[in-house]
Design an enzyme around this catalytic site. Structure first.
Site, PDB file in Angstrom:
ATOM      1  N   TYR A 164     -42.031  40.328  20.247  1.00  0.00           N
ATOM      2  CA  TYR A 164     -41.177  39.508  20.972  1.00  0.00           C
ATOM      3  C   TYR A 164     -41.728  39.035  22.199  1.00  0.00           C
ATOM      4  O   TYR A 164     -41.727  37.899  22.672  1.00  0.00           O
ATOM      5  CB  TYR A 164     -39.792  40.208  21.348  1.00  0.00           C
ATOM      6  CG  TYR A 164     -38.555  39.806  21.872  1.00  0.00           C
ATOM      7  CD1 TYR A 164     -37.928  38.831  21.166  1.00  0.00           C
ATOM      8  CD2 TYR A 164     -37.987  39.943  23.083  1.00  0.00           C
ATOM      9  CE1 TYR A 164     -36.696  38.202  21.865  1.00  0.00           C
ATOM     10  CE2 TYR A 164     -37.191  39.362  23.734  1.00  0.00           C
ATOM     11  CZ  TYR A 164     -36.498  38.545  23.237  1.00  0.00           C
ATOM     12  OH  TYR A 164     -35.441  37.891  23.613  1.00  0.00           O
ATOM     13  N   LYS A 168     -42.543  35.160  23.629  1.00  0.00           N
ATOM     14  CA  LYS A 168     -41.849  34.719  24.571  1.00  0.00           C
ATOM     15  C   LYS A 168     -42.731  34.121  25.680  1.00  0.00           C
ATOM     16  O   LYS A 168     -42.496  33.299  26.573  1.00  0.00           O
ATOM     17  CB  LYS A 168     -40.728  35.856  25.258  1.00  0.00           C
ATOM     18  CG  LYS A 168     -39.435  36.057  24.269  1.00  0.00           C
ATOM     19  CD  LYS A 168     -38.752  34.663  23.822  1.00  0.00           C
ATOM     20  CE  LYS A 168     -37.499  35.074  23.203  1.00  0.00           C
ATOM     21  NZ  LYS A 168     -36.886  33.542  23.058  1.00  0.00           N
TER      22      LYS A 168
END
Length: 297
Positions: A164, A168
């Site tokens: 993640y 991101k």
């Protein structure tokens, strides 16, 4: 008053949480909205049109205009169809909010490469695919507003979220470059780092904190970043009543003679190198290089 009359917006992952709030708020201020949501579980499995259709019904019940589209943001043909349907119905696409995402949290030692790739595909490549589908249209019409979604994990790290976080932070780099490329076409690209109570965070944060972090505390920043008045190349953190700007900064550092360019010099002067007094925020990668060269005389 920030309004979106005669603007057409696509919001991905808009069947619930932040995306739903963005879609409702855009519509309430005059936008026609494509509500995109695969309708899958938090880990990206499954799918149903019901979530997106429910948000469309909310918008229509309030007097707004909306349509649902259930494609995955990783499906190039599906995304192209979504854009074509929006253009066929309303003539243009002015706003894209890349909000869709999944979670597959594990420590890196326990994470499979499949789970790593899946998260990158949805967050990073999904945003690339959706942005690519509207980019040339926005350039041709000399108007576009695109919003990427980063997170504190991407900006600062978080245990158990290497996939993640990588995705991101990748979106920040994508935004910074697209902001430069879109500037002369009035296509502005920004990034939001939300802190909100959604199904993505419901078991990650304490209940007392979640109560203060509804999606309505993030939406004001998102709507500003896709408005006519928007800046470009900005990262805004938002949630719980707070709004902050995040920057990748550059310390003044040191500059040494050729004979001192050794690992030992770096080790001996690392505190000076890391000293944040007078740090800078370069506007581009090229500007960072110019700072380094200027420091050397």
């Amino acid at each position: 008053m920030i309004r979106f009359d005669n603007r057409v917006a696509i919001v991905t992952g808009a069947g619930g949480g932040l995306g739903r709030r963005y879609a409702l708020d855009l519509a309430a201020r005059g936008a026609r909205v494509v509500v995109n949501d695969l309708g899958g579980a938090r880990d990206g499995t499954g799918g149903s049109a019901a979530m997106a259709e429910a948000v469309v019904e909310e918008i229509r019940a309030a007097g707004g205009e909306a349509m649902a589209h259930g494609t995955s943001v990783t499906d190039e043909a599906g995304v192209a169809d979504m854009v074509e349907r929006a253009v066929a119905a309303w003539g243009r696409v002015d706003i894209l909010i890349n909000n869709a995402g999944i979670l597959r949290d594990r420590t890196f030692s326990k994470m499979t490469l499949e789970d790593f790739r899946a998260v990158l595909e949805v967050h990073l490549m999904g945003s690339v695919i959706c942005t690519k589908a509207v980019w040339d249209r926005m350039r041709e019409q000399a108007y576009g507003r695109i919003l990427m979604t980063t997170s504190s994990t991407g900006l600062y790290g978080n245990f158990g979220q290497s996939n993640y976080g990588a995705a991101k932070m990748g979106l920040v780099g994508l935004m910074k470059t697209l902001a430069l490329e879109g500037m002369k076409y009035n296509v502005k690209v920004n990034t939001i780092a939300p802190l909100a109570a959604t199904r993505m965070t419901e078991d990650l944060l304490p209940p007392a904190l979640l109560e203060r972090m509804g999606p309505e505390t993030v939406s004001p920043a998102a709507l500003y970043l896709v408005s006519e008045e928007a800046p470009t190349a900005v990262v805004l953190n938002a949630g719980g009543g707070g709004f902050e700007a995040a920057h990748v900064t550059l310390t003044k550092g040191i500059h040494v003679a050729p004979e001192d360019m050794t690992p030992e010099t770096v080790a001996a002067r690392i505190a000076e190198i890391r000293d944040r007094t007078g740090e800078l925020v370069p506007e581009t990668g090229a500007a960072q290089a110019q700072v380094a060269l200027a420091a050397g005389g």
